[in-house]
Enzyme design. Sequence first.
Site, PDB file in Angstrom:
ATOM      1  CE  LYS A 223      -3.611  -2.246   2.731  1.00 12.84           C
ATOM      2  NZ  LYS A 223      -4.753  -2.553   1.868  1.00 12.84           N
TER       3      LYS A 223
ATOM      4  CB  CYS B  23     -11.760  -6.470   4.624  1.00  8.40           C
ATOM      5  SG  CYS B  23     -11.282  -7.468   3.233  1.00  8.40           S
TER       6      CYS B  23
HETATM    7  C1  LIG Z   1      -6.809  -0.680   7.643  1.00 10.67           C
HETATM    8  C2  LIG Z   1      -6.301  -1.952   7.047  1.00 10.67           C
HETATM    9  N1  LIG Z   1      -5.835  -2.919   7.843  1.00 10.67           N
HETATM   10  C3  LIG Z   1      -5.353  -4.065   7.358  1.00 10.67           C
HETATM   11  C4  LIG Z   1      -5.332  -4.329   6.018  1.00 10.67           C
HETATM   12  C5  LIG Z   1      -4.827  -5.656   5.564  1.00 10.67           C
HETATM   13  O1  LIG Z   1      -3.679  -5.529   4.820  1.00 10.67           O
HETATM   14  P1  LIG Z   1      -3.047  -6.830   4.151  1.00 10.67           P
HETATM   15  O2  LIG Z   1      -4.119  -7.404   3.302  1.00 10.67           O
HETATM   16  O3  LIG Z   1      -1.896  -6.299   3.379  1.00 10.67           O
HETATM   17  O4  LIG Z   1      -2.653  -7.731   5.259  1.00 10.67           O
HETATM   18  C6  LIG Z   1      -5.812  -3.359   5.150  1.00 10.67           C
HETATM   19  C7  LIG Z   1      -5.805  -3.610   3.695  1.00 10.67           C
HETATM   20  O5  LIG Z   1      -6.777  -3.798   3.030  1.00 10.67           O
HETATM   21  C8  LIG Z   1      -6.313  -2.159   5.666  1.00 10.67           C
HETATM   22  O6  LIG Z   1      -6.809  -1.212   4.866  1.00 10.67           O
END
Ligand SMILES: Cc1ncc(COP(=O)(O)O)c(C=O)c1O
Lengths: 129, 426
Positions: free
Chosen positions: B229, B368
């Site tokens: 990200k 999510c």
């Molecule tokens: C606030 C937040 N936390 C956690 C994640 C999870 O990231 P990752 O899928 O790279 O583990 C995301 C990504 O979508 C997020 O936006």
Amino acid sequence: MNIYQEELLDHYENPSNYGTLPNPDISHEEDNPLCGDRIRIDLGVEDGIIKKVRFSGHGCTISLAAASMLTEEIAGKSLAEVKQLSRDDILEMIGIPLGPVRVKCALLPLKVLKAGAYGITAWPGEEDA
Amino acid sequence: MHTANFRPLDVAAIRQDFPIFATEPPLAFLDSAASAQTPQPVVAAMDAYYDTYRSNIHRGIYRISEEATAQYERAREKVAKLINAPRARQIVFTRNTTEAINLVAYSWGSANIGEGDEIVLTVMEHHSNLVPWQMLAQRTGATLRFVEITDEGLLNFAHFRELLNEKTKLVAVTHVSNVLGTVNPLQSIIDAAHAVGAKVVVDAAQSVPHFRVDVQQLDCDFLAFSGHKMCGPTGIGVLYGKLPLLEEMPPFLGGGSMIRTVERDVSTYADVPAKFEAGTPSIAEAIGLGYAVDFITQAGLEAIHVHTQELLKYAHQRLQEIDGIVLYGPEPHQKAGVLSFNVEDIHPHDIAGILDMHGVAIRGGHHCAQPLMKKLDVIATARASFYLYNTLEDVERLHKGLRKAQELMLRRSRTVASTALRGENR
Ligand SMILES: Cc1ncc(COP(=O)(O)O)c(C=O)c1O
């Protein structure tokens, strides 16, 4: 070809068989975990023949149009015949190429139908997976 | 307002480093909150590893393995400096934010959380900062408590204070909401949590890419974020932890690299961070992340924040002109990077699908964050997110695309109401 063509939009805007049945023989409802869309299908069955069908719920163009087309397709058919409907049949009804996320939208109504009528819980096309 | 060496972004120059924007018209990529684009220097750094010194790290007694090890550790130093960690050793490389949080939940959580303990979360958590704590609570008999949000989409700080008590062992909170964009008052949260003796895990997945995060100033106990990200590759993430905590914690995964000595029945473990990096890690990706840190710091985190704030403000203003639109979350100055919305009677999937036909990439779904969707009483939202390479023109195209979506979808009145705006509770 884009996914927002007339036929789909017509189904979406004025879906066939939208609503619920007062005393359904079979009623089942599920959602698509990818987007929270929710479809319920009610069936009135006599002698193994689908006499009445209604769907309700909320979703995007693809899932609602697919539900509308599916209910048109199965009305008057036998449960045995309807059991044969596959992922490919649905994608053929939709008639335009869909990406993998939207494929799930298209298949949600068939999944609901198969879970309700036959207890098949897998996504259509993934039954053996 | 700005620090002395503030230099605004040269967006045109930055875009030169992203071949994906070379088409005409360029892709309007408004989904960086899910995963950002990767600039050419980051790809080149990973290519250089594969082309010139590809080898495993730590064990090789030959030149290219030493080079790979040095580059991997150099990346750790860059990350440590980015978040002002006192020592590079406090940076544990993981696959992503999710794995970093799971590491804490399994290792620290299993050793420190017991029956009757309370874990405080917020309703705006991403599933990756929620499900690991549910699983921990189920294993240990601990209880989860949720901080609510206000009608404006801000954390209800008074409610947070009410939830804190001597049973609170942990506060797990997102720095920036990936749906609402809300920037939480992290310093006050951490101070209040520490006052009752609780540890704090920060989900910094949406904050580290956007502004300066200083772990020493914040005094957080753990902090997690993802490389993908922040202009880095996929497959690499970061867990920062306070050194005494990391040193006390039992290992997470067992295997190679994380041991000191191994006998048939017992092993002793390596020091931090190796203790938490079992097996061959994502070497190219860690190196790539180091170059991503260089890339965003050279652009300037303050400049990135100013730029994305400008885009966010402009997007708020333009999108508000659209009939039947609902914007979620607080005012732009209380947000970072993301703008969620719904357009009446058009499902977010359809919004995203129609925008895609016009070369605009946004996300539609629950992001999510299903508990938050429920709280907002929606099934899903559309979400545009902004990063250093986005332009006002991208916002214009989003606006135009939404108008097109309305022309297409709202031509006639529908017999059945669409319902993205209508949740379960209505
Ligand atoms: C606030 C937040 N936390 C956690 C994640 C999870 O990231 P990752 O899928 O790279 O583990 C995301 C990504 O979508 C997020 O936006």
